[in-house]
Design a protein around this motif. Structure first.
Motif, short mmCIF file in Angstrom:
data_model
loop_
_atom_site.label_atom_id
_atom_site.label_comp_id
_atom_site.label_asym_id
_atom_site.label_seq_id
_atom_site.Cartn_x
_atom_site.Cartn_y
_atom_site.Cartn_z
N ILE A 1 6.60 -4.77 -16.02
CA ILE A 1 6.95 -3.48 -15.42
C ILE A 1 5.86 -3.03 -14.47
CG2 ILE A 1 7.29 -1.02 -15.92
CD1 ILE A 1 8.72 -1.93 -18.53
N GLU A 2 4.61 -3.25 -14.86
CA GLU A 2 3.49 -2.85 -14.01
C GLU A 2 3.56 -3.52 -12.63
OE1 GLU A 2 -1.29 -3.48 -14.05
OE2 GLU A 2 -0.37 -2.85 -15.95
N ARG A 3 3.81 -4.81 -12.62
CA ARG A 3 3.88 -5.53 -11.34
C ARG A 3 5.13 -5.13 -10.55
NH1 ARG A 3 1.02 -7.48 -7.15
NH2 ARG A 3 2.20 -9.08 -6.07
N ILE A 4 6.25 -5.02 -11.22
CA ILE A 4 7.49 -4.63 -10.54
C ILE A 4 7.32 -3.25 -9.91
CG2 ILE A 4 9.94 -4.07 -10.86
CD1 ILE A 4 9.84 -6.24 -13.20
N CYS A 5 6.75 -2.32 -10.66
CA CYS A 5 6.54 -0.97 -10.13
C CYS A 5 5.53 -0.97 -8.98
CB CYS A 5 6.11 -0.02 -11.23
SG CYS A 5 7.47 0.40 -12.36
N TYR A 6 4.54 -1.84 -9.06
CA TYR A 6 3.61 -1.99 -7.94
C TYR A 6 4.36 -2.41 -6.68
CZ TYR A 6 -0.09 -3.77 -4.96
OH TYR A 6 -0.92 -4.00 -3.88
N LEU A 7 5.25 -3.37 -6.81
CA LEU A 7 6.03 -3.85 -5.66
C LEU A 7 6.93 -2.74 -5.13
CD1 LEU A 7 6.94 -7.44 -6.91
CD2 LEU A 7 5.17 -6.80 -5.25
N VAL A 8 7.59 -2.01 -6.02
CA VAL A 8 8.44 -0.89 -5.60
C VAL A 8 7.59 0.15 -4.86
CG1 VAL A 8 9.84 1.05 -6.46
CG2 VAL A 8 10.16 -1.24 -7.42
N GLY A 9 6.39 0.37 -5.35
CA GLY A 9 5.51 1.37 -4.77
C GLY A 9 4.78 0.93 -3.51
N HIS A 10 5.03 -0.29 -3.07
CA HIS A 10 4.36 -0.80 -1.87
C HIS A 10 5.28 -1.52 -0.89
CE1 HIS A 10 0.97 -0.11 -4.57
NE2 HIS A 10 0.24 -0.01 -3.48
N HIS A 11 6.58 -1.55 -1.15
CA HIS A 11 7.45 -2.40 -0.35
C HIS A 11 7.64 -1.94 1.09
CE1 HIS A 11 10.72 0.38 -1.47
NE2 HIS A 11 11.43 -0.17 -0.50
N HIS A 12 7.10 -0.78 1.45
CA HIS A 12 7.08 -0.34 2.84
C HIS A 12 5.66 -0.38 3.41
CE1 HIS A 12 11.24 0.79 3.44
NE2 HIS A 12 11.24 1.31 2.23
N THR A 13 4.75 -1.01 2.71
CA THR A 13 3.37 -1.18 3.15
C THR A 13 3.20 -2.65 3.50
OG1 THR A 13 2.65 0.59 1.69
CG2 THR A 13 0.95 -0.92 2.49
N TYR A 14 2.88 -2.91 4.76
CA TYR A 14 2.92 -4.29 5.24
C TYR A 14 1.54 -4.90 5.45
CZ TYR A 14 7.52 -2.38 6.03
OH TYR A 14 8.72 -1.74 5.86
N SER A 15 0.52 -4.29 4.88
CA SER A 15 -0.82 -4.86 4.93
C SER A 15 -1.26 -5.18 3.51
CB SER A 15 -1.80 -3.87 5.58
OG SER A 15 -1.83 -2.66 4.85
N ASN A 16 -2.15 -6.12 3.40
CA ASN A 16 -2.71 -6.51 2.10
C ASN A 16 -1.63 -6.89 1.08
OD1 ASN A 16 -5.36 -5.96 3.04
ND2 ASN A 16 -5.00 -3.79 2.66
N MET A 17 -0.65 -7.65 1.52
CA MET A 17 0.39 -8.11 0.60
C MET A 17 -0.26 -9.15 -0.32
SD MET A 17 3.95 -8.12 2.68
CE MET A 17 3.60 -8.22 4.41
N ASP A 18 -0.38 -8.81 -1.58
CA ASP A 18 -1.21 -9.58 -2.51
C ASP A 18 -0.43 -10.54 -3.41
OD1 ASP A 18 0.04 -7.84 -4.21
OD2 ASP A 18 -1.79 -7.21 -5.23
#
Length: 171
Positions: free
Chosen positions: A103-120
């Motif tokens: 859940i932590e990783r999925i929520c991280y992705l949801v919380g960053h999917h419009h941020t296109y820098s530092n895709m980790d």
């Protein structure tokens, strides 16, 4: 839920998302298209099974923050989706039996999917590419915008190939 080697059931997540967006076929269709492209790219790129599980679930809930963003801010802007989406996604995933570490990783992705820098991670990259494939079409973007996305966003071989199949004039 889902120890190593055990496949998560993302269909339950999709059902919950469809219930959340009941009566909004454009929203449900959007997340299903992103899910389909994300799953396809992830499989073609041969990402590890647990990463694919995370990617599929994230794709199925990536825009879950739109509903609250529209209610709170009268906007579905990406920054609001990224802010409001993770708490709602986390609740939905817990109901579906997902482990907190996933859940932590999925929520991280949801919380960053419009941020296109530092895709980790490859899951992050693929989610963004899948969302772009759908948005470029749905928003009827012109050739210049598609080329810009190809040059600045797309990194996977499979995502780039799909982009070129959808929009052959950017090969």
């Amino acid at each position: 839920m889902a120890r190593e080697g055990e496949k998560l059931n993302v269909s339950r997540v999709i059902r919950e998302m469809a219930e959340y967006y009941e009566g909004q076929p454009e929203r449900i269709n959007h997340f299903m298209k992103v899910y389909g492209f994300a799953k396809t790219i992830g499989e073609l790129e041969e990402i590890p099974p647990q990463t694919l599980d995370i990617l599929e679930a994230a794709a199925a809930v990536h825009d879950i923050g739109i509903k609250i963003s529209e209610e709170k801010y009268n906007s579905c802007a990406g920054r609001y989706q990224e802010l409001e989406g993770p708490p709602v996604a986390g609740e939905l995933l817990r109901r579906c039996g997902y482990r907190e570490e996933l859940i932590e990783r999925i929520c991280y992705l949801v919380g960053h999917h419009h941020t296109y820098s530092n895709m980790d991670g490859l899951d992050y990259q693929i989610l963004v590419e899948a969302d772009f494939l759908v948005n470029l079409y749905e928003q009827k973007e012109d050739r210049q915008a598609i080329l810009h996305a190809k040059e600045n966003i797309f990194r996977t071989k499979s995502g780039t190939e799909l982009l070129e199949r959808l929009f052959p004039d950017v090969k």
